[in-house]
Design a protein around this motif. Structure first.
Motif, PDB file in Angstrom:
ATOM      1  N   SER A   1      40.470  38.958  48.719  1.00  0.00           N
ATOM      2  CA  SER A   1      40.232  40.335  48.087  1.00  0.00           C
ATOM      3  C   SER A   1      39.801  40.402  46.833  1.00  0.00           C
TER       4      SER A   1
ATOM      5  N   PRO B   1      45.024  37.912  49.988  1.00  0.00           N
ATOM      6  CA  PRO B   1      45.902  38.769  49.899  1.00  0.00           C
ATOM      7  C   PRO B   1      47.375  38.013  49.640  1.00  0.00           C
TER       8      PRO B   1
ATOM      9  N   CYS C   1      38.014  36.763  42.788  1.00  0.00           N
ATOM     10  CA  CYS C   1      38.819  37.013  44.014  1.00  0.00           C
ATOM     11  C   CYS C   1      40.020  36.190  44.385  1.00  0.00           C
TER      12      CYS C   1
ATOM     13  N   GLY D   1      37.807  40.363  54.869  1.00  0.00           N
ATOM     14  CA  GLY D   1      39.192  40.471  54.442  1.00  0.00           C
ATOM     15  C   GLY D   1      40.197  39.419  54.288  1.00  0.00           C
TER      16      GLY D   1
ATOM     17  N   ILE E   1      35.116  38.154  51.798  1.00  0.00           N
ATOM     18  CA  ILE E   1      35.395  39.293  51.318  1.00  0.00           C
ATOM     19  C   ILE E   1      35.347  40.267  52.391  1.00  0.00           C
TER      20      ILE E   1
END
Length: 308
Positions: free
Chosen positions: A255, A171, A168, A252, A249
């Protein structure tokens, strides 16, 4: 048949644990002279010295080191046998020493221990959190939780569950640097290393394709939580277990990527010393942890429900 001097073996184990004759004597309620005589008696029986003695230091000899492990097991099994006999007629009580990895211990183990202690007021737990691998026999632990692929050993190991690993990034990082679609593309990115799971990152796809990528980047840490601030501020990509990144995750803030490529799950194992004899309090905690750690990530959500 000449019976072994079990008292001397037990005293030897205590001297090793306390690293002095006087410390062992105080711990087991004997005189220092009695302890010294027991060690001398055992050395005479074995025909070899167990300790190097100086005015300032007591150290095991080459012969004494492997025998110390035998002594610990002899003492532990004797204590366990006596406690098992007593515990059969009473509620679990006494001290349990538990070792667990740092991040997992904080997020998933400590809430469960609080719940267990609420239900068993006679039990005391000494929790040791470290990502370093402990020698549970030498350091006197009753239970160790370990997240790893385990090598063969004399320890009794029970696999509790698999722990999912997520690749991950934030963003913001993905917007600035692009989102990798194939593990081979990770070589063009800044990767944050989690040294508690060393070596390359391995990936497998449903069609059987496999890829390995060796991480390289600005930060490596032996505790996964230490990578979270760098992840959140967009410094790179990390491969971390769900109990660390799951909440981020879900919110948010991070990601998941490469969702078609699955990192192998890491096994959560419960280890105990080799002896099958265990006090009732240890058996009770093993059963409790085995029941509640089938889904470690759920423990984080349950932590607010622990009785106060």
């Amino acid at each position: 048949m000449r019976l072994p001097d079990l008292e001397a073996w037990a005293i030897f184990a205590s001297v090793v644990e306390h690293r002095s004759f006087s410390g062992a004597a105080d711990a087991i309620g004997l005189s220092k002279a009695t302890v010294s005589k027991a060690i001398a008696r055992l050395e005479a029986s074995l025909g070899q010295s167990l300790f190097h003695r100086t005015s300032r230091r007591l150290a095991l000899t080459e012969a004494g080191r492997p025998l110390a492990d035998h002594a610990r097991r002899i003492l532990a099994e004797a204590i366990a046998a006596e406690e098992a006999a007593r515990d059969g007629a009473s509620a679990p009580a006494g001290r349990i020493r538990v070792a667990a990895p740092m991040s997992f211990g904080v997020t998933s183990v400590s809430p469960l221990l609080a719940e267990f202690l609420h239900a068993h007021p006679g039990v005391e737990i000494d929790l040791h959190l470290s990502d370093a691998r402990v020698d549970i026999v030498a350091e006197g632990f009753d239970i160790a939780l370990r997240i790893a692929d385990l090598p063969d050993s004399s320890l009794r190991a029970r696999r509790l569950c698999g722990i999912q690993v997520h690749v991950c990034a934030s963003p913001a990082y993905l917007a600035a640097h692009g989102t990798p679609r194939h593990p081979a593309e990770l070589g063009d990115h800044r990767l944050l290393g989690y040294s508690n799971i060393p070596g390359p990152w391995h990936f497998r796809r449903a069609d059987g394709a496999e890829v390995a990528v060796r991480p390289a980047g600005p930060l490596t840490a032996n505790t996964g939580d230490a990578l979270i601030p760098a992840l959140l501020c967009g410094l790179g990509i990390a491969s971390l277990p769900g109990f660390i990144v799951g909440p981020h995750i879900a919110s948010g803030a991070l990601s998941p990527i490469l969702i078609d490529w699955t990192p192998p799950p890491v096994g959560l194992h419960l280890l105990t010393p080799p002896s099958p004899l265990r006090p009732a309090r240890v058996e009770a905690l093993i059963a409790f942890l085995a029941e509640h750690l089938r889904d470690p990530c759920a423990t984080v959500a349950r932590s607010d429900d622990v009785p106060r």
